[in-house]
Design an enzyme around this catalytic site. Structure first.
Site, mmCIF file in Angstrom:
data_model
loop_
_atom_site.group_PDB
_atom_site.id
_atom_site.type_symbol
_atom_site.label_atom_id
_atom_site.label_comp_id
_atom_site.label_asym_id
_atom_site.label_seq_id
_atom_site.Cartn_x
_atom_site.Cartn_y
_atom_site.Cartn_z
ATOM 1 C CG ASP A 28 -2.124 -1.101 1.404
ATOM 2 O OD1 ASP A 28 -2.012 -1.969 0.062
ATOM 3 O OD2 ASP A 28 -2.618 -1.225 2.118
ATOM 4 C CG ASP A 148 -12.225 -2.464 -0.580
ATOM 5 O OD1 ASP A 148 -11.922 -3.656 -0.731
ATOM 6 O OD2 ASP A 148 -11.966 -1.579 -1.066
#
Length: 261
Positions: A28, A148
């Site tokens: 990330d 998500d």
């Protein structure tokens, strides 16, 4: 297809068995650095250094895929770390999937032409489904849908906003348009080392008939074995973040655990 179907009333269907259960080390990126967030909270961040160095580490340990997310892009609604991400793909003998702020066909093409194997579309699945339909029609299995969820409902804009749509409902619409692979993240599990939401992951796979990659909460080798045991229901892999970065286990150990299964 009736897009008004409630996911609560859907009957599970049997998913095709994935050819291989794949592990995806996560990278990330925020501010040019490799970071991990807790439950997607940008104010609870741990920095782990250079994304290029982390990519090299995971490749050295046997990674065949990398899961790269442009956190700045997810928040801004457009790619912000694309040069660095493309550099990762060019610099290492590894297959890369990338997400974060991808909102147009030009951005999808930029990544695919630059050496990225798969592009992940998340927010657009809720806010601009026509774009997602076009991307699926043009690029097929190279488009992965990121779902998500917070309390079962899909979150958008880098998890900063919540929608009123359940993950299973979005998945059914997109499978109807050609989606083959989903990444499912239970936000409440992300970065917590509390174990993945296996039940919700399997439910999404069985409901949609697509392959689902689990994300969020992986805390042990047993978590990976548990997910791999659900491959017959369409669970196709797992994304691993904090457990690797904190040294709970090595990627080599993880790969051995699922191959041994």
């Amino acid at each position: 297809m009736n897009n008004n179907l409630s996911a609560d009333t859907l009957q599970p269907i049997h998913s095709p068995v994935p050819q291989k259960f794949t592990l995806y080390p996560a990278i990330d990126i925020r501010g040019g650095q490799c970071v991990r967030l807790l439950k997607g909270d940008y104010h609870q961040e741990t920095v782990y250094g250079s994304p290029l160095e982390m990519a090299a580490k995971w490749v050295e340990q046997g990674a065949e895929w990398l899961h790269v997310v442009d956190l700045d892009g997810a928040k801004a609604g457009e790619p912000r770390n694309q040069d660095l991400i493309l550099d990762i793909a060019r610099s290492h003998n590894v297959t890369v999937q990338v997400g974060g702020g991808i909102r147009s066909m030009a951005q999808v093409e930029m990544y695919l032409k630059g050496g990225i194997q798969r592009v992940i579309l998340g927010t657009s699945a809720i806010k601009n489904p026509q774009f997602v339909y076009e991307a699926l029609a043009a690029f097929g299995k190279r488009i992965v849908i990121g779902l998500d969820a917070r309390d079962g409902y899909v979150a958008t804009e880098g998890w900063l906003e919540s929608s009123a749509t359940k993950a299973e409902e979005v998945a059914l619409r997109l499978v109807d348009q050609g989606a083959q692979t989903f990444i499912f993240t239970d936000i409440s599990k992300d970065g917590t080392l509390s174990g993945p939401n296996v039940e919700a992951t399997v439910r999404l796979a069985r409901t949609s008939g697509a392959e689902v990659i689990a994300s969020g909460g992986i805390s042990s080798l047993d978590d990976l074995r548990t997910l791999e045991a659900q491959a017959e229901h369409g669970v196709a892999g797992a994304i691993i973040g904090k457990a690797l970065y904190q040294g709970v286990f090595t990627l080599q150990e993880a790969l051995q655990a699922v191959r041994g299964a």
